[in-house]
Scaffold this active site. Structure first.
Site, PDB file in Angstrom:
ATOM      1  CG  ASP A  59     -50.348  37.530 -69.211  1.00 36.40           C
ATOM      2  OD1 ASP A  59     -49.525  36.984 -69.974  1.00 36.40           O
ATOM      3  OD2 ASP A  59     -51.153  38.396 -69.604  1.00 36.40           O
TER       4      ASP A  59
ATOM      5  CB  SER B 252     -53.741  39.551 -76.270  1.00 38.08           C
ATOM      6  OG  SER B 252     -52.564  38.796 -76.389  1.00 38.08           O
TER       7      SER B 252
ATOM      8  CG  HIS C 173     -52.565  36.408 -72.094  1.00 42.01           C
ATOM      9  ND1 HIS C 173     -51.955  37.647 -72.148  1.00 42.01           N
ATOM     10  CD2 HIS C 173     -53.008  36.159 -73.349  1.00 42.01           C
ATOM     11  CE1 HIS C 173     -52.019  38.116 -73.379  1.00 42.01           C
ATOM     12  NE2 HIS C 173     -52.661  37.236 -74.125  1.00 42.01           N
TER      13      HIS C 173
END
Length: 320
Positions: free
Chosen positions: A261, A163, A291
């Protein structure tokens, strides 16, 4: 590359069951401490963690001091000349720590048969952009110059992150190429934010999906870049949006994205840009994942399979 996305696949049922039981969403008005507490509550079962040699250190490089790192050695008989992975944790540049991503860092050490140096960079909103990037760059240069001291091979260094950590890893790859050192062998980017174009379809299609919904994205941006105009993503600096940087000459990459996501198409677009620039890229979009799936690999078999695909690519690059 985007045409290979899987349409119609549902979220893995076991993962969905876990997510339904865990309150992870928040807004900027809730405050960063609420968000940090929710992430910190996601603890990996200790009995599932691989037993590794681990050491916490505080490093200094140039003007940047007191940067905490945690070093993991893989369970191998070799003690010297091991490849090194510099790992940057996720959390929207505002959450996360060495502890929240301890199990993910361990997985990289085992899966890549490499020493992992996990970096505890400064977080927003107390330290907005680019403070965290500066810490991460200092830590990477420190590893490049000191790898041999903890059994690492300075000629086999990779960056990895999930991320926000994937974003930072992509930025590090560009900074290292421009500086000429350390020479990176690979970049492993888990569901990264690299483009910043919120008009991409996945931002609309997955606006309410688990873990990273629209409110969470807005909170992260408000904390990390409170004074930056985001209306034209093409004007964003490369150390925030690496897709705007020069991409030729970067190390090979693996980019893992999740179908459910908002950042799915961002990662896919970055893979396309890297490929167009002549950078070898493997892109894997996971049809039943959301995610943050790397954080659930210890308890969700489908997430473990997805994580292992990236770790296999990392290991292959570091053990040619």
């Amino acid at each position: 590359m985007t045409e290979s996305r899987t349409a119609g696949a549902e979220i893995d049922p076991f993962l969905k069951m876990l997510l339904d039981a865990i309150p992870m969403t928040f807004t900027a008005s809730d405050g960063v401490e609420v968000a940090r507490a929710r992430l910190a509550a996601l603890k990996a079962p200790p009995e599932l963690l691989p037993d590794l040699r681990i050491e916490d250190r505080t490093i200094q490089y140039g003007e940047h001091d007191d940067i905490p790192v945690r070093i993991y050695w893989p369970p191998t008989a070799a003690q010297d000349g091991l490849p090194v992975v510099v790992f940057y944790h996720g959390g929207g540049w505002s959450l996360g720590s060495l502890d929240t991503h301890d199990h993910v860092a361990r997985a990289h050490a085992v899966g890549a048969d490499a020493i992992v140096v996990s970096v505890d960079y400064r977080l927003a909103p107390e330290h907005p952009f680019p403070a965290g990037v500066e810490d991460c760059w200092a830590a990477l240069r420190w590893v490049g110059e000191h790898a041999a001291e903890f059994g690492g091979d300075p000629n086999r260094i990779a960056v990895a992150g999930d991320s926000a950590g994937g974003n930072i890893s992509a930025v590090m790859a560009q900074l290292a190429r421009d500086a000429g050192a350390p020479k990176l062998a690979f970049q492993l980017l888990w569901y990264p934010s690299c483009i910043g174009d919120r008009s991409l379809p996945s931002f609309t299609q997955n606006v309410s999906d688990p873990i990273l919904d629209a409110d969470v994205i807005d909170a992260f941006l408000a904390w990390y870049i409170p004074d930056l105009d985001l209306s034209d993503y093409t004007t964003l600096p490369p150390n925030l949006a690496p897709g705007n940087g020069e991409l030729a000459g970067l190390p090979p990459a693996f980019i893992g994205t999740a179908e459910h996501d908002p950042l799915r198409d961002d990662g896919a677009r970055y893979a396309e840009l890297l490929t167009a620039a002549g950078v070898p890229v493997e892109w894997s979009n996971e049809p039943t994942m959301v995610h943050g799936y790397a954080s659930f690999a210890l308890v969700v078999p489908a997430a473990a399979e997805a994580l292992n695909r990236g770790l296999a690519a990392l290991k292959k690059a570091l053990h040619p």
